[in-house]
Enzyme design. Structure first.
Site, PDB file in Angstrom:
ATOM      1  N   ALA A  65      16.228  43.335  62.885  1.00  0.00           N
ATOM      2  CA  ALA A  65      14.984  43.313  63.659  1.00  0.00           C
ATOM      3  C   ALA A  65      14.794  44.707  64.248  1.00  0.00           C
ATOM      4  O   ALA A  65      15.759  45.479  64.393  1.00  0.00           O
ATOM      5  CB  ALA A  65      15.091  42.268  64.759  1.00  0.00           C
ATOM      6  N   GLY A 110      18.922  40.749  61.474  1.00  0.00           N
ATOM      7  CA  GLY A 110      17.809  39.994  60.902  1.00  0.00           C
ATOM      8  C   GLY A 110      17.736  40.111  59.388  1.00  0.00           C
ATOM      9  O   GLY A 110      17.193  39.231  58.720  1.00  0.00           O
ATOM     10  N   GLU A 113      20.137  37.631  58.095  1.00  0.00           N
ATOM     11  CA  GLU A 113      19.537  36.306  58.332  1.00  0.00           C
ATOM     12  C   GLU A 113      18.426  36.012  57.319  1.00  0.00           C
ATOM     13  O   GLU A 113      18.279  34.883  56.852  1.00  0.00           O
ATOM     14  CB  GLU A 113      19.021  36.241  59.782  1.00  0.00           C
ATOM     15  CG  GLU A 113      20.178  36.263  60.788  1.00  0.00           C
ATOM     16  CD  GLU A 113      19.730  36.494  62.228  1.00  0.00           C
ATOM     17  OE1 GLU A 113      18.958  37.455  62.466  1.00  0.00           O
ATOM     18  OE2 GLU A 113      20.148  35.736  63.110  1.00  0.00           O
ATOM     19  N   GLU A 133      24.780  42.185  66.059  1.00  0.00           N
ATOM     20  CA  GLU A 133      24.086  41.923  67.330  1.00  0.00           C
ATOM     21  C   GLU A 133      24.968  42.041  68.566  1.00  0.00           C
ATOM     22  O   GLU A 133      24.518  42.558  69.593  1.00  0.00           O
ATOM     23  CB  GLU A 133      23.429  40.536  67.301  1.00  0.00           C
ATOM     24  CG  GLU A 133      22.165  40.465  66.460  1.00  0.00           C
ATOM     25  CD  GLU A 133      22.420  40.091  65.015  1.00  0.00           C
ATOM     26  OE1 GLU A 133      23.573  40.234  64.552  1.00  0.00           O
ATOM     27  OE2 GLU A 133      21.471  39.664  64.350  1.00  0.00           O
TER      28      GLU A 133
HETATM   29  N1  CO8 Z   1      15.383  48.940  64.156  1.00  0.00           N
HETATM   30  C1  CO8 Z   1      14.619  50.023  64.332  1.00  0.00           C
HETATM   31  N2  CO8 Z   1      14.827  51.186  63.682  1.00  0.00           N
HETATM   32  C2  CO8 Z   1      15.872  51.234  62.837  1.00  0.00           C
HETATM   33  C3  CO8 Z   1      16.724  50.145  62.627  1.00  0.00           C
HETATM   34  C4  CO8 Z   1      16.436  48.936  63.332  1.00  0.00           C
HETATM   35  N3  CO8 Z   1      17.154  47.812  63.154  1.00  0.00           N
HETATM   36  N4  CO8 Z   1      17.671  50.506  61.736  1.00  0.00           N
HETATM   37  C5  CO8 Z   1      17.420  51.788  61.417  1.00  0.00           C
HETATM   38  N5  CO8 Z   1      16.344  52.223  62.074  1.00  0.00           N
HETATM   39  C6  CO8 Z   1      15.737  53.569  62.014  1.00  0.00           C
HETATM   40  C7  CO8 Z   1      16.578  54.575  62.767  1.00  0.00           C
HETATM   41  O1  CO8 Z   1      16.302  54.519  64.161  1.00  0.00           O
HETATM   42  C8  CO8 Z   1      16.153  55.857  62.124  1.00  0.00           C
HETATM   43  O2  CO8 Z   1      14.907  56.267  62.665  1.00  0.00           O
HETATM   44  P1  CO8 Z   1      14.658  57.828  63.009  1.00  0.00           P
HETATM   45  O3  CO8 Z   1      14.744  58.534  61.668  1.00  0.00           O
HETATM   46  O4  CO8 Z   1      13.289  57.825  63.605  1.00  0.00           O
HETATM   47  O5  CO8 Z   1      15.741  58.231  63.945  1.00  0.00           O
HETATM   48  C9  CO8 Z   1      15.898  55.447  60.673  1.00  0.00           C
HETATM   49  O6  CO8 Z   1      15.741  54.038  60.684  1.00  0.00           O
HETATM   50  C10 CO8 Z   1      17.051  55.791  59.771  1.00  0.00           C
HETATM   51  O7  CO8 Z   1      18.236  55.243  60.318  1.00  0.00           O
HETATM   52  P2  CO8 Z   1      19.619  56.049  60.486  1.00  0.00           P
HETATM   53  O8  CO8 Z   1      19.335  57.488  60.690  1.00  0.00           O
HETATM   54  O9  CO8 Z   1      20.426  55.341  61.531  1.00  0.00           O
HETATM   55  O10 CO8 Z   1      20.217  55.856  59.017  1.00  0.00           O
HETATM   56  P3  CO8 Z   1      21.768  55.875  58.627  1.00  0.00           P
HETATM   57  O11 CO8 Z   1      21.799  55.886  57.142  1.00  0.00           O
HETATM   58  O12 CO8 Z   1      22.501  56.935  59.356  1.00  0.00           O
HETATM   59  O13 CO8 Z   1      22.352  54.463  59.159  1.00  0.00           O
HETATM   60  C11 CO8 Z   1      22.329  52.073  59.487  1.00  0.00           C
HETATM   61  C12 CO8 Z   1      21.925  53.275  58.569  1.00  0.00           C
HETATM   62  C13 CO8 Z   1      23.846  51.918  59.484  1.00  0.00           C
HETATM   63  C14 CO8 Z   1      21.692  50.830  58.881  1.00  0.00           C
HETATM   64  C15 CO8 Z   1      21.824  52.323  60.924  1.00  0.00           C
HETATM   65  O14 CO8 Z   1      20.440  52.677  60.868  1.00  0.00           O
HETATM   66  C16 CO8 Z   1      21.950  51.126  61.833  1.00  0.00           C
HETATM   67  O15 CO8 Z   1      23.043  50.845  62.309  1.00  0.00           O
HETATM   68  N6  CO8 Z   1      20.825  50.450  62.092  1.00  0.00           N
HETATM   69  C17 CO8 Z   1      20.795  49.322  63.012  1.00  0.00           C
HETATM   70  C18 CO8 Z   1      21.435  48.099  62.384  1.00  0.00           C
HETATM   71  C19 CO8 Z   1      21.446  46.947  63.360  1.00  0.00           C
HETATM   72  O16 CO8 Z   1      22.091  46.981  64.394  1.00  0.00           O
HETATM   73  N7  CO8 Z   1      20.719  45.862  63.010  1.00  0.00           N
HETATM   74  C20 CO8 Z   1      20.644  44.663  63.829  1.00  0.00           C
HETATM   75  C21 CO8 Z   1      19.475  44.734  64.746  1.00  0.00           C
HETATM   76  S1  CO8 Z   1      19.456  43.376  65.874  1.00  0.00           S
HETATM   77  C22 CO8 Z   1      18.823  42.103  64.967  1.00  0.00           C
HETATM   78  O17 CO8 Z   1      18.530  42.223  63.806  1.00  0.00           O
HETATM   79  C23 CO8 Z   1      18.625  40.816  65.699  1.00  0.00           C
HETATM   80  C24 CO8 Z   1      17.849  39.802  64.864  1.00  0.00           C
HETATM   81  C25 CO8 Z   1      17.340  38.664  65.723  1.00  0.00           C
HETATM   82  C26 CO8 Z   1      16.261  39.143  66.636  1.00  0.00           C
HETATM   83  C27 CO8 Z   1      15.760  38.112  67.578  1.00  0.00           C
HETATM   84  C28 CO8 Z   1      14.995  38.773  68.681  1.00  0.00           C
HETATM   85  C29 CO8 Z   1      14.820  38.101  69.883  1.00  0.00           C
END
Ligand code: CO8
Length: 259
Positions: A65, A110, A113, A133
């Protein structure tokens, strides 16, 4: 409908929905979730579509998400967002047509999921999947706590969710989270081959089989037995059952009409 975050392709009776928000690694915000809901409703209503493949553009299937959107939410907004996403995923899971996730890269939070809400998961060997999460101070919110234990067992699901683990494709295959792992350049061919195989079968029988498995997984064994008995009987009211059995006895391929 014009989509901002999705690409839609039709290859014969297979609909391919590609999530395309590469600047944020296909993270799910409200707009993208709404578009997914529309795209699946459209595929569901399309008589020419038998099977749907869901994949992501770039190095990510869905990286979760949208953390930027969630970061400013209060509890009520988070509840509404979580319930909206969960409802969209449930509609995908329970739709009559089969949905194959072609997991091309990161499927986190997400994204894991969403992949689990699909019927079958075929993955690239580069894919990584998990529920990060608890490392963000939240629980899974799109029903990962319910689907992951059903798919891999409670012990393994607890390890992945409580330790916020991301696992590679080989490990996900080993524990049954991925059905199949292929080289990245083979992913769409493998997903298409399976989609075509399913599409070649009697679609009413495919639909009833999915309904029986979903219904049984969510309820008691006795309830599942009754559901299967009724759906099995219903098949005998279809032309496809008559054609399938006649073709077998005449030693020729069946020509199903979804009737
Ligand atoms: N949300 C928003 N932006 C994201 C997300 C995300 N989940 N993942 C990546 N991005 C963005 C980064 O912020 C970055 O943006 P910018 O270039 O502007 O800085 C761009 O995508 C590229 O990402 P990275 O530079 O981090 O790329 P890497 O190759 O270095 O890393 C990863 C890739 C490992 C996937 C890393 O981006 C990461 O860890 N992302 C987050 C993963 C995560 O924690 N996902 C779980 C989110 S929580 C969730 O899904 C809950 C679901 C239920 C929600 C219910 C709500 C109430």
């Amino acid at each position: 409908m014009e989509y901002q975050n999705l690409l839609i392709e039709q290859k014969e009776d297979i609909r391919i929905i590609t999530i395309h928000r590469p600047q944020d690694l296909n993270a799910l915000n409200t707009e993208l979730l709404s578009e997914l809901d529309c795209a699946f409703a459209d595929a569901s209503a399309d008589a020419e579509t038998s099977v749907i493949i869901l994949t992501g553009e770039g190095k990510s299937f869905v990286a979760g998400a949208d953390i930027a959107q969630m970061s400013t939410m209060d509890a009520a907004e988070a509840k509404a967002f979580g319930e909206f996403g969960a409802d969209v995923f449930r509609r995908i899971e329970t739709m009559e047509k089969v949905v194959i996730a072609a997991v091309n890269g990161y499927a986190l939070g997400g994204g894991c999921e969403l992949a689990m809400a699909c019927d079958i998961r075929i993955a690239s060997s580069k894919a990584k999947i998990g529920q990060p999460e608890t490392g963000l101070g939240i629980t899974p919110g799109f029903n990962g706590t319910q689907r992951l234990p059903r798919l891999v067992g409670l012990g393994r699901a607890k390890e992945i969710i409580l330790a916020a683990e991301t696992i590679d494709a080989a490990e996900a295959y080993r524990i049954g989270l991925f059905n199949k792992v292929v080289e990245p350049d083979q992913l769409m061919d493998a997903a298409m081959a399976l989609a075509k195989k399913i599409a070649s079968k009697a679609q009413l029988a495919v639909r009833y089989s999915k309904e029986a498995m979903n219904g049984g997984a969510d309820g008691s064994f006795e309830g599942g037995m009754a559901l299967e008995a009724n759906l099995f009987a219903l098949c005998f009211a279809t032309e496809d059952q008559k054609e399938g059995m006649k073709a077998f006895m005449e030693k020729r391929p069946a020509e199903f009409k979804s009737r």
